[in-house]
Design a protein around this motif. Structure first.
Motif, PDB file in Angstrom:
ATOM      1  N   LYS A  41       3.040  10.471   4.188  1.00 35.40           N
ATOM      2  CA  LYS A  41       3.729   9.958   3.008  1.00 35.40           C
ATOM      3  C   LYS A  41       4.982  10.780   2.712  1.00 35.40           C
ATOM      4  N   LEU A  58       4.995  -0.595   0.381  1.00 41.61           N
ATOM      5  CA  LEU A  58       3.919  -0.985   1.291  1.00 41.61           C
ATOM      6  C   LEU A  58       3.246  -2.272   0.832  1.00 41.61           C
ATOM      7  N   ILE A  67      -0.957  -2.527   9.155  1.00 41.53           N
ATOM      8  CA  ILE A  67      -0.683  -1.209   8.567  1.00 41.53           C
ATOM      9  C   ILE A  67      -1.992  -0.613   8.061  1.00 41.53           C
ATOM     10  N   THR A 127      -4.036   2.534   6.390  1.00 43.59           N
ATOM     11  CA  THR A 127      -3.954   3.762   5.599  1.00 43.59           C
ATOM     12  C   THR A 127      -4.931   4.789   6.180  1.00 43.59           C
ATOM     13  N   TYR A 144       0.146   6.781   7.214  1.00 37.99           N
ATOM     14  CA  TYR A 144       0.024   5.379   7.581  1.00 37.99           C
ATOM     15  C   TYR A 144       0.235   5.218   9.082  1.00 37.99           C
TER      16      TYR A 144
END
Length: 697
Positions: free
Chosen positions: A69, A91, A108, A110, A116
């Motif tokens: 992040k 996102l 995508i 997490t 990510y």
């Protein structure tokens, strides 16, 4: 001498991400040179917001690797403080476009406490074919190649990309390239490499540069009111200082005559000097709000672009006769004239932008010579390549060129600031002003209200101390709310539509704004409703009648609506300054330089009562009226200097200037009555030369 080279980075780490602008994954194709996401199954195309497109680019180029992040925040918002949930919001938008589920992701994933991960395999799309949607059968992926040959395949890709030399790139980090700036030109165009060098580099403001087409002469403006004439290497020759701001010098293409403008009170004066800055001619004062660079049509004639309260118009000016003739341009009422350009066969052409923000280059006979799918504001003619060099459609305003046959090629992308004007000589050398600045909202002690290095402007604070404002923190103009020491983004906009105003309702629960012709209502979380204002052009004035009804004006008609967007009344009423006092239920109207009050616009002449007579400098380019605690505030401009005014309605003859200086964008009044100002600051501008480099053999 500081130089910035636009050659492609040859390092193997950057090679694939720099040379590839189109990608295939699953049933999606992503064109990051156009911010377009193509759904092959649905045969549909979505234009992504620039920040969403950047996020997808970062994820794709690091496919199979976790990106933290912190890394994403740093690359998406360099040197900018944003809300903690800004990345989450991006996102969320991207997942929505990809129809992805965060709990059961296909694209995508997490990775808790890490970052990510982009899941699907990605293949670069060969851009030699200009088909909008390629088929999966035509794609070659590294998964179809034996592992022993993948490295060779990628090397061949890099080699071909170097040969084509399509990409101009900006390296945003030590690990990989984040933004690619590329041309959509066919293969037969081999873009020229350009190298940038500084002509001026001292602290201060140098801008509005003009290069002589044939001779070794350069002219530019220094510190807003000094005309400098130098060689093209920057060696000083002559200068002249004026008592008010000057702008937009333009050399005659063959002779040593220089035309430029001077702002004086509510007028503009066109001056013509020689190469030693000696005056040859000055026009009579011409009423104006803003002006653009003049264009020489002949030894005795120039095309002038002058803006007033109705918009911009083109004029033919004859020097010897001091004659000004308005030119009838081939444009519709809802379209905007931007400026003129001298181009092919030494003819003058005109740039028009339509209601959809598409641009076209036209001649007076109405013929269209060139089009762009975005607003053009920066443009000039390159005589060496016979092309038009202009801004592109990105938020970065990079330079691109377009030939008459429609083919385009990249020119230059800068990692700092933005280019604000262009001048090109016969050799194709581009002279430009590269400017950097911030717009901060500061209180009466000159302290910033928000900690930001972006452009924060148009602040409006309610009595609770909550401030709604505009900002370019994401690269686009978006609406934010500052409350309880937190900043929240309210709008998520796509496209080029512009916001003219913000206003709290009388109960301080809703916010009124616009996007071009649309009126938009927000609460403290999101958009409540948006609807067509039904004006022929974007509304310039607005407000609340009460907590359930709003009004808007395009300076010709006043429309009133309920909160569902139903048009309740349409009143023909022309005024450049209009505000409604919700407490007294009275209209406050400026006509000429006289301020009136009236209960009705339909019966205005019968009911109007004189409030005050304002001085001339208080009504020129008047805008942004606010009525706060029975005190009227507004802005005006005089000799290109911005002024903020105050008039208590209980003492209407006490008209006071409370702030006067250049570069003020907007103002705000705090709950305690203190003035806040949003103005340009940390302004730096230098003259650059972007020079085409010889092709290597």
């Amino acid at each position: 001498m500081d130089r910035e080279n636009t050659a492609v980075d040859n390092s193997p780490i950057h090679a694939i991400t720099q040379t590839t602008t189109r990608f295939q994954f699953a049933h999606w194709q992503f064109f990051n040179d156009k911010d377009e996401l193509h759904d092959i199954q649905a045969q549909s195309v979505t234009k992504l917001e620039p920040q969403v497109a950047r996020l997808l680019t970062l994820l794709i180029t690091q496919q199979g690797q976790v990106i933290t992040k912190e890394t994403l925040n740093k690359l998406l918002w360099p040197d900018t403080i944003v809300e903690a949930n800004s990345l989450y919001q991006l996102l969320t938008k991207l997942r929505k476009e990809l129809q992805d589920n965060a709990k059961n992701p296909k694209y995508i994933k997490t990775v808790p406490k890490k970052g990510y991960l982009f899941l699907p395999s990605v293949s670069p799309i060969e851009t030699q074919e200009q088909t909008p949607l390629a088929t999966t059968q035509n794609l070659i992926t590294t998964s179809q190649i034996p592992s022993s040959k993948v490295k060779l395949y990628k090397s061949l890709q890099v080699l071909m990309a170097k040969k084509r030399n399509w990409a101009l790139t900006l390296c945003a980090g030590a690990c990989f390239s984040t933004i690619a700036f590329l041309s959509s030109a066919p293969d037969k165009i081999e873009p020229t490499q350009y190298e940038r060098e500084d002509i001026t580099y001292e602290l201060g403001v140098e801008f509005n540069v003009a290069a002589h087409m044939q001779l070794d002469l350069l002219a530019y403006i220094e510190q807003f009111n000094t005309l400098k004439i130098t060689t093209k290497a920057g060696q000083n020759q002559y200068s002249q200082t004026f008592d008010t701001r000057i702008a937009h010098p333009t050399w005659h293409p063959d002779k040593t005559k220089l035309a430029f403008w001077q702002y004086q009170n509510d007028m503009c004066i066109l001056h013509i000097s020689d190469e030693q800055a000696r005056s040859l001619h000055s026009s009579s004062p011409i009423p104006c709000h803003l002006i653009r660079p003049p264009v020489w049509q002949s030894d005795n004639e120039l095309i002038l672009t002058i803006s007033d309260k109705t918009g911009s118009s083109a004029y033919l000016y004859r020097i010897e006769q001091q004659q000004l003739v308005k030119i009838p341009l081939p444009q519709k009422p809802e379209e905007s004239y931007i400026g003129a350009i001298r181009a092919w066969e030494e003819q003058v052409y005109y740039v028009i932008v339509d209601a959809d923000h598409h641009s076209r280059l036209v001649s007076l006979d109405g013929n269209i010579h060139m089009t762009w799918p975005y607003p053009l504001w920066l443009f000039n003619f390159d005589p060496a390549k016979q092309s038009i060099i202009s801004n592109d459609g990105s938020a970065h305003h990079n330079l691109v060129a377009k030939l008459r046959n429609g083919q385009t090629y990249p020119v230059f992308a800068t990692s700092q600031g933005m280019f604000t004007n262009l001048s090109i000589d016969k050799n194709g050398d581009i002279f430009t002003a590269a400017e950097t600045w911030q717009v901060n909202i500061r209180d009466q002690d000159n302290l910033p209200i928000f900690s930001s290095s972006s452009h924060d402007f148009l602040p409006v604070t309610n009595p609770l101390g909550e401030t709604v404002f505009m900002s370019r923190r994401t690269g686009q103009c978006e609406i934010y709310l500052h409350a309880n020491n937190q900043v929240k983004q309210l709008s998520f906009h796509k496209g080029y539509k512009y916001v003219n105003f913000l206003a709290w309702d009388p109960l301080f629960s809703k916010i009124l704004s616009n996007r071009d012709n649309e009126l938009v209502l927000y609460n403290r979380e999101d958009v409540i409703v948006s609807f067509d204002s039904q004006h022929t052009s974007a509304p310039l004035q607005f407000g609340w009648l009460d907590a359930q009804n709003i009004w808007s004006s395009d300076t010709e008609f006043v429309h009133t609506f309920n909160l569902d967007g139903d048009l309740l009344r349409k009143t023909k009423f022309a005024s450049d300054f209009l505000i409604f006092d919700t407490k007294q239920q009275l209209w406050i109207v400026l006509q000429g330089n006289k301020l009136f009050q009236s209960q009705s616009l339909a019966n205005f002449n019968a009911q109007k009562q004189l409030v005050s007579e304002l001085p001339s400098d208080a009504v020129h380019m008047i805008k942004n009226p606010r009525l706060i605690n029975d005190t009227l505030y507004w802005q005006s401009t005089w000799s290109k200097t911005d002024i903020i005014w105050k008039l208590p309605l209980t003492a209407p003859h006490q008209v006071t200037k409370i702030k006067q200086e250049p570069l003020i964008w907007h103002y705000d009044i705090a709950p305690d009555g203190a003035l806040r100002v949003a103005k340009m600051e940390s302004v730096e501008a230098d003259i650059k030369r972007i020079k085409p480099q010889p092709k290597k053999t």
